[in-house]
Scaffold this motif. Structure first.
Motif: not given
Length: 83
Positions: A38, A41, A43, A45, A65-67, A69
């Motif tokens: 993304d 980042n 992501v 899921r 969801e966890y983002k 970098s």
């Protein structure tokens, strides 16, 4: 003239997938974890669902969801991974 090319994170990867149906066929459970790019980042899921075909009120699902970098993910893997 010098040239340069840069790319952002892209693509997706399925890390885990589990599906199960009870012997009666009345209940299905499904769990999956994916990674996808993304921009700058990554992501993660996570999806979890239970479908009850007899008592629909007992069906449920959740998505998280966890983002992180790209640079943090690279650092994390270098610190915690092995060669």
């Amino acid at each position: 003239m010098a040239k340069r090319e840069r790319r952002s994170v892209s693509g997706s990867m399925e890390l885990n997938y589990e599906w199960e149906e009870t012997s009666s066929g009345h209940i299905e459970t499904e769990y999956s974890v994916t990674l996808s790019g993304d921009g700058s980042n990554v992501v993660l899921r996570e999806s979890n669902s239970t479908k009850n075909f007899i008592k629909s009120s007992e069906s449920h699902s959740s998505n998280n969801e966890y983002k992180i970098s790209v640079s943090s993910l690279i650092s994390f893997i270098k610190e915690n991974g092995y060669r």
